[in-house]
Design a protein around this motif. Structure first.
Motif, PDB file in Angstrom:
ATOM      1  N   GLU A   1       7.843 -23.036 -14.865  1.00 53.30           N
ATOM      2  CA  GLU A   1       7.497 -21.935 -15.757  1.00 53.30           C
ATOM      3  C   GLU A   1       7.020 -20.749 -14.922  1.00 53.30           C
ATOM      4  O   GLU A   1       6.129 -20.889 -14.071  1.00 53.30           O
ATOM      5  N   VAL A   2       7.619 -19.580 -15.153  1.00 54.64           N
ATOM      6  CA  VAL A   2       7.253 -18.371 -14.420  1.00 54.64           C
ATOM      7  C   VAL A   2       6.325 -17.532 -15.289  1.00 54.64           C
ATOM      8  O   VAL A   2       6.667 -17.190 -16.430  1.00 54.64           O
ATOM      9  N   MET A   3       5.154 -17.211 -14.739  1.00 56.13           N
ATOM     10  CA  MET A   3       4.118 -16.505 -15.499  1.00 56.13           C
ATOM     11  C   MET A   3       3.800 -15.157 -14.837  1.00 56.13           C
ATOM     12  O   MET A   3       4.137 -14.923 -13.674  1.00 56.13           O
ATOM     13  N   THR A   4       3.131 -14.279 -15.599  1.00 55.90           N
ATOM     14  CA  THR A   4       2.592 -13.075 -14.978  1.00 55.90           C
ATOM     15  C   THR A   4       1.466 -13.483 -14.022  1.00 55.90           C
ATOM     16  O   THR A   4       0.905 -14.587 -14.126  1.00 55.90           O
ATOM     17  N   LEU A   5       1.122 -12.580 -13.109  1.00 60.27           N
ATOM     18  CA  LEU A   5       0.118 -12.881 -12.096  1.00 60.27           C
ATOM     19  C   LEU A   5      -1.260 -12.425 -12.565  1.00 60.27           C
ATOM     20  O   LEU A   5      -1.391 -11.401 -13.264  1.00 60.27           O
ATOM     21  N   PRO A   6      -2.304 -13.141 -12.175  1.00 62.18           N
ATOM     22  CA  PRO A   6      -3.651 -12.751 -12.626  1.00 62.18           C
ATOM     23  C   PRO A   6      -4.129 -11.448 -11.991  1.00 62.18           C
ATOM     24  O   PRO A   6      -4.934 -10.723 -12.595  1.00 62.18           O
ATOM     25  N   GLN A   7      -3.648 -11.133 -10.785  1.00 59.77           N
ATOM     26  CA  GLN A   7      -4.092  -9.922 -10.106  1.00 59.77           C
ATOM     27  C   GLN A   7      -2.899  -9.226  -9.451  1.00 59.77           C
ATOM     28  O   GLN A   7      -1.952  -9.875  -8.988  1.00 59.77           O
ATOM     29  N   VAL A   8      -2.970  -7.881  -9.390  1.00 65.40           N
ATOM     30  CA  VAL A   8      -1.961  -7.091  -8.687  1.00 65.40           C
ATOM     31  C   VAL A   8      -2.669  -5.969  -7.937  1.00 65.40           C
ATOM     32  O   VAL A   8      -3.804  -5.602  -8.272  1.00 65.40           O
ATOM     33  N   MET A   9      -1.999  -5.473  -6.957  1.00 65.63           N
ATOM     34  CA  MET A   9      -2.515  -4.339  -6.190  1.00 65.63           C
ATOM     35  C   MET A   9      -2.348  -3.069  -7.014  1.00 65.63           C
ATOM     36  O   MET A   9      -1.295  -2.817  -7.590  1.00 65.63           O
ATOM     37  N   GLY A  10      -3.378  -2.271  -7.076  1.00 67.65           N
ATOM     38  CA  GLY A  10      -3.280  -1.004  -7.777  1.00 67.65           C
ATOM     39  C   GLY A  10      -3.469  -1.151  -9.271  1.00 67.65           C
ATOM     40  O   GLY A  10      -3.876  -2.192  -9.801  1.00 67.65           O
ATOM     41  N   GLN A  11      -3.146  -0.094  -9.994  1.00 63.81           N
ATOM     42  CA  GLN A  11      -3.373  -0.001 -11.445  1.00 63.81           C
ATOM     43  C   GLN A  11      -2.173  -0.533 -12.224  1.00 63.81           C
ATOM     44  O   GLN A  11      -1.029  -0.296 -11.871  1.00 63.81           O
TER      45      GLN A  11
ATOM     46  N   PRO B   1       0.810  -1.227   0.000  1.00 60.51           N
ATOM     47  CA  PRO B   1       0.000   0.000   0.000  1.00 60.51           C
ATOM     48  C   PRO B   1       0.838   1.270   0.000  1.00 60.51           C
ATOM     49  O   PRO B   1       0.512   2.232  -0.701  1.00 60.51           O
ATOM     50  N   GLN B   2       1.918   1.272   0.776  1.00 55.36           N
ATOM     51  CA  GLN B   2       2.781   2.464   0.830  1.00 55.36           C
ATOM     52  C   GLN B   2       3.510   2.647  -0.507  1.00 55.36           C
ATOM     53  O   GLN B   2       3.698   3.778  -0.971  1.00 55.36           O
ATOM     54  N   LEU B   3       3.935   1.547  -1.132  1.00 58.29           N
ATOM     55  CA  LEU B   3       4.612   1.647  -2.430  1.00 58.29           C
ATOM     56  C   LEU B   3       3.671   2.212  -3.496  1.00 58.29           C
ATOM     57  O   LEU B   3       4.073   3.044  -4.312  1.00 58.29           O
ATOM     58  N   ILE B   4       2.434   1.735  -3.501  1.00 58.54           N
ATOM     59  CA  ILE B   4       1.452   2.235  -4.468  1.00 58.54           C
ATOM     60  C   ILE B   4       1.242   3.732  -4.268  1.00 58.54           C
ATOM     61  O   ILE B   4       1.231   4.518  -5.231  1.00 58.54           O
ATOM     62  N   LYS B   5       1.106   4.141  -3.014  1.00 61.15           N
ATOM     63  CA  LYS B   5       0.796   5.544  -2.702  1.00 61.15           C
ATOM     64  C   LYS B   5       1.994   6.462  -2.931  1.00 61.15           C
ATOM     65  O   LYS B   5       1.865   7.536  -3.551  1.00 61.15           O
ATOM     66  N   LEU B   6       3.160   6.059  -2.443  1.00 58.42           N
ATOM     67  CA  LEU B   6       4.325   6.958  -2.441  1.00 58.42           C
ATOM     68  C   LEU B   6       5.164   6.872  -3.715  1.00 58.42           C
ATOM     69  O   LEU B   6       5.922   7.792  -4.013  1.00 58.42           O
ATOM     70  N   VAL B   7       5.049   5.783  -4.467  1.00 58.75           N
ATOM     71  CA  VAL B   7       5.903   5.602  -5.647  1.00 58.75           C
ATOM     72  C   VAL B   7       5.064   5.430  -6.920  1.00 58.75           C
ATOM     73  O   VAL B   7       5.092   6.258  -7.828  1.00 58.75           O
ATOM     74  N   TRP B   8       4.286   4.346  -6.960  1.00 57.45           N
ATOM     75  CA  TRP B   8       3.652   3.949  -8.207  1.00 57.45           C
ATOM     76  C   TRP B   8       2.607   4.959  -8.700  1.00 57.45           C
ATOM     77  O   TRP B   8       2.515   5.237  -9.899  1.00 57.45           O
ATOM     78  N   SER B   9       1.846   5.514  -7.794  1.00 59.17           N
ATOM     79  CA  SER B   9       0.779   6.448  -8.191  1.00 59.17           C
ATOM     80  C   SER B   9       1.321   7.686  -8.884  1.00 59.17           C
ATOM     81  O   SER B   9       0.603   8.343  -9.650  1.00 59.17           O
ATOM     82  N   LYS B  10       2.560   8.031  -8.650  1.00 60.94           N
ATOM     83  CA  LYS B  10       3.145   9.241  -9.229  1.00 60.94           C
ATOM     84  C   LYS B  10       3.541   9.052 -10.695  1.00 60.94           C
ATOM     85  O   LYS B  10       3.746  10.033 -11.413  1.00 60.94           O
ATOM     86  N   ILE B  11       3.657   7.804 -11.143  1.00 57.96           N
ATOM     87  CA  ILE B  11       4.174   7.576 -12.499  1.00 57.96           C
ATOM     88  C   ILE B  11       3.277   6.698 -13.350  1.00 57.96           C
ATOM     89  O   ILE B  11       3.490   6.569 -14.557  1.00 57.96           O
ATOM     90  N   VAL B  12       2.234   6.096 -12.757  1.00 63.97           N
ATOM     91  CA  VAL B  12       1.447   5.115 -13.497  1.00 63.97           C
ATOM     92  C   VAL B  12       0.652   5.733 -14.640  1.00 63.97           C
ATOM     93  O   VAL B  12       0.339   5.054 -15.638  1.00 63.97           O
ATOM     94  N   ASN B  13       0.318   7.010 -14.558  1.00 68.01           N
ATOM     95  CA  ASN B  13      -0.496   7.646 -15.599  1.00 68.01           C
ATOM     96  C   ASN B  13       0.328   8.462 -16.591  1.00 68.01           C
ATOM     97  O   ASN B  13      -0.216   9.319 -17.294  1.00 68.01           O
ATOM     98  N   THR B  14       1.609   8.212 -16.656  1.00 65.50           N
ATOM     99  CA  THR B  14       2.456   8.913 -17.624  1.00 65.50           C
ATOM    100  C   THR B  14       2.313   8.286 -19.005  1.00 65.50           C
ATOM    101  O   THR B  14       1.799   7.172 -19.164  1.00 65.50           O
ATOM    102  N   ASP B  15       2.789   8.997 -20.036  1.00 61.20           N
ATOM    103  CA  ASP B  15       2.696   8.498 -21.413  1.00 61.20           C
ATOM    104  C   ASP B  15       3.845   7.546 -21.764  1.00 61.20           C
ATOM    105  O   ASP B  15       3.755   6.792 -22.740  1.00 61.20           O
ATOM    106  N   ALA B  16       4.929   7.615 -21.014  1.00 58.77           N
ATOM    107  CA  ALA B  16       6.067   6.700 -21.195  1.00 58.77           C
ATOM    108  C   ALA B  16       6.817   6.651 -19.860  1.00 58.77           C
ATOM    109  O   ALA B  16       6.691   7.559 -19.041  1.00 58.77           O
TER     110      ALA B  16
END
Length: 619
Positions: free
Chosen positions: A499-509, A439-454
């Motif tokens: 075999e390593v796969m992507t996950l079906p669900q993740v926290m946040g966007q 939750p802290q990573l999503i709020k303090l890090v990921w939310s700041k860059i997830v809506n960028t164009d690149a």
């Protein structure tokens, strides 16, 4: 050894000399003649006699009345001009020449007495031999004593498991005895050219070679030999130490030796009371192209002479552990190394561990051999007196108070021009840590860059960490459906394929699969960071910009080598590409765009700007 020196230096120095009415200029000319006929580097004397004559005739020589002062000035002049400290001039009106003792002419009982007083033999703990020789006898004397030397010295030495060869007090000897000693410590399969001696008075050159056969049993070239030296070790003993060291047959422990000469003579200058001491022969090793003369023999392990025996014993204790260590590391590699068919263990049986003098150098040698034979630079042996923490490396879940500090320390985010996100993180955290701080990573890090164009992901300073969070991290850059095959892991410790796969669900966007991702790399980028980068590159999900990465491993285990203080870091997993099914190379990740690490970010910004502009123009 002496360099070619223009005679002009000697002229200038001699022009500072003076002479009273009783001194004849012929003295200096006679000295020059002696050097021309006897000095072992005649090539350095070209034109000297004529130059001295010109200096004497110039009339610019000052007065010196004291003979000893004159001798000292002459010494400074000749040493400086020829760059040879062995050249000395002395004034000795009462000098009485002492004829050197000719050993072969002595009766056998006197030779036996001499040998007994210059040789000491002992057997130490663990069948370590101790041989002290204070005088190296020549070929003729050795032949005369023959079986006595064999029965009382050399055959007894041959029965020891290793040898401390003490030459700290060896101040006399004959060079002709050196080939016998070198031959004793080598195998007869091929003769070895060990020295070339040029004698100036006779203008002859003699080569010294090992001997094709010896009476009695040889020590051979496999058992350890430690040679002890001191600042008093001189002459033939230096030749022995120098040759065995450079043949990589012995380890030298102690002090730098005296730096003597093959042969020096004190020669009277004309009918005066002045004498000049001249090196009349020189040695050149065919092994190194150089010599032990003047400079001495430098020890492998530098320690004061009185402590050399104790150091040699501890060194032999380390070396006696080598066979067991080598077998143990062979077992570890066989059990855990991911590429079992790529390691060749033959080097360990070839006796190539002569440079090993302690556990640090043993670790270095093992690392070099492992990497060379396997072609895998990730194999690493290290010395550690305390059990390394990595043996019990359990990720620590941070407390609520620690989370903020951890995020500030490990992550940096920024919004670059053109709505381009920038994310730098310098360590791959364990998945349980990521989940706990989610939750802290999503709020303090990921939310700041997830809506960028690149997005620029800066991994130039990420040397690795845990690989467990890589699937989670990759998932953010792909759509929820379908799941993507990232890579396959073969685990050597369990012999399983996963075999390593992507996950079906993740926290946040999610960032999604359509926006551009640009990863910056450097030669420091390694281990788990490389796995993420290579996966993104393999699946065409990111553009890699910067330097080739270091070539780390997905997972390395740390294993103790037997019960020693050595540990091995061994890659125990191998990764196979989801696209080709082939094993990933250990040579690192090659970027799409090569750039120096310092320039990677501006290069990425230029590429992103150009691509975004092209996209806008295409609408």
């Amino acid at each position: 050894m002496a360099q070619h020196t223009p005679p002009l230096l000697l002229i200038l120095l001699l022009c500072t000399l003076s002479v009273n009415s009783s001194f004849q200029p012929a003295l200096v000319l006679e000295m020059a003649k002696i050097l021309l006929e006897n000095y072992c580097f005649p090539e350095n004397l070209v034109g000297m006699q004529e130059a001295i004559q010109q200096a004497i005739n110039s009339g610019e020589i000052l007065q010196i009345s004291d003979r000893k002062t004159l001798a000292a000035v002459l010494t400074v002049g000749v040493q400086g001009a020829l760059n040879d400290p062995r050249l000395t001039v002395s004034y000795e009106p009462n000098f009485i020449p002492v004829m050197p003792q000719i050993l072969p002419s002595l009766p056998v009982d006197q030779l036996i007495w001499l040998v007994r007083n210059s040789v000491k033999l002992d057997n130490l703990d663990n069948n370590v031999g101790y041989l002290r020789i204070d005088r190296i006898i020549g070929e003729e004397t050795a032949a005369k004593l023959g079986s006595l030397l064999r029965d009382n010295i050399w055959d007894k030495v041959a029965q020891t498991s290793s040898l401390i060869f003490d030459l700290r007090y060896s101040t006399a000897g004959e060079l002709s005895g050196v080939p016998f000693i070198i031959s004793y410590f080598s195998d007869p399969d091929a003769l070895i050219h060990i020295d070339t001696v040029y004698d100036r008075p006779s203008n002859t050159t003699k080569e010294l070679w090992t001997m094709p056969s010896l009476i009695g049993e040889k020590y051979g070239k496999k058992k350890d030999v430690i040679i002890l030296t001191s600042k008093h070790t001189v002459g033939a003993a230096e030749a022995v130490a120098y040759t065995l060291k450079n043949l990589k047959r012995a380890i030298i422990v102690g002090e730098r030796s005296a730096g003597g000469s093959v042969k020096v003579q004190k020669i009277r200058i004309a009918q005066s009371a002045f004498y000049i001491t001249v090196p009349v022969a020189r040695s050149v090793s065919p092994i190194t192209g150089q010599s032990w003369e003047v400079s001495g023999v430098s020890p492998t392990v530098n320690i004061i002479a009185k402590e050399a025996v104790t150091k040699a014993k501890s060194l032999l204790a380390v070396r006696s552990a080598i066979p067991k260590v080598v077998q143990s590391i062979s077992d570890v590699i066989g059990r855990f190394y991911a590429f079992t068919d790529r390691v060749l263990l033959s080097k360990w049986a070839e006796g190539l561990y002569r440079p090993v003098v302690d556990f640090e150098s043993l670790a270095s040698q093992l690392t070099a051999d492992l990497q060379e034979t396997s072609g895998d630079h990730r194999l690493h042996v290290f010395h550690c007196d305390v059990e390394p923490e990595s043996l019990h490396d359990v990720p620590k879940i941070p407390t609520a108070e620690e989370v903020g500090y951890m995020i500030d320390a490990l992550f940096k985010t920024e919004l670059l021009p053109g709505n381009v996100g920038y994310l730098r993180f310098d360590m791959m955290a364990d998945v349980e840590v990521v989940k706990a701080t989610g939750p802290q990573l999503i709020k303090l890090v990921w939310s700041k860059i997830v809506n960028t164009d690149a997005l620029v992901i800066d991994m130039r300073y990420n040397t690795g960490g845990y690989s467990t969070a890589i699937p989670l991290l990759c998932t953010y850059f792909f759509d929820a459906e379908p799941l993507r095959h990232l890579y396959t892991v073969f685990d050597r410790t369990t012999t399983t394929m996963t075999e390593v796969m992507t996950l079906p669900q993740v926290m946040g966007q999610r960032y999604g699969s359509s926006k551009g991702v640009y990863i910056l790399t450097s030669h420091m980028t390694g281990s788990a960071a490389e796995v993420f980068i290579r996966t993104m590159k393999d699946l065409n999900r990111a553009t890699i910009i910067g330097e080739p990465t270091t070539g780390g491993s997905l997972s390395s285990g740390t294993y103790q080598i037997g019960d020693s203080v050595l540990y091995a870091s061994v890659p125990n997993q191998v990764v196979l590409s989801a696209i080709t099914g082939k094993v990933w190379s250990v040579s690192g990740v090659e970027p799409h765009v090569i750039a120096q690490a310092n320039d990677a970010l501006p290069v990425a910004q230029r590429i992103i700007a150009a691509r975004l502009l092209k996209r806008e123009q295409g609408k």
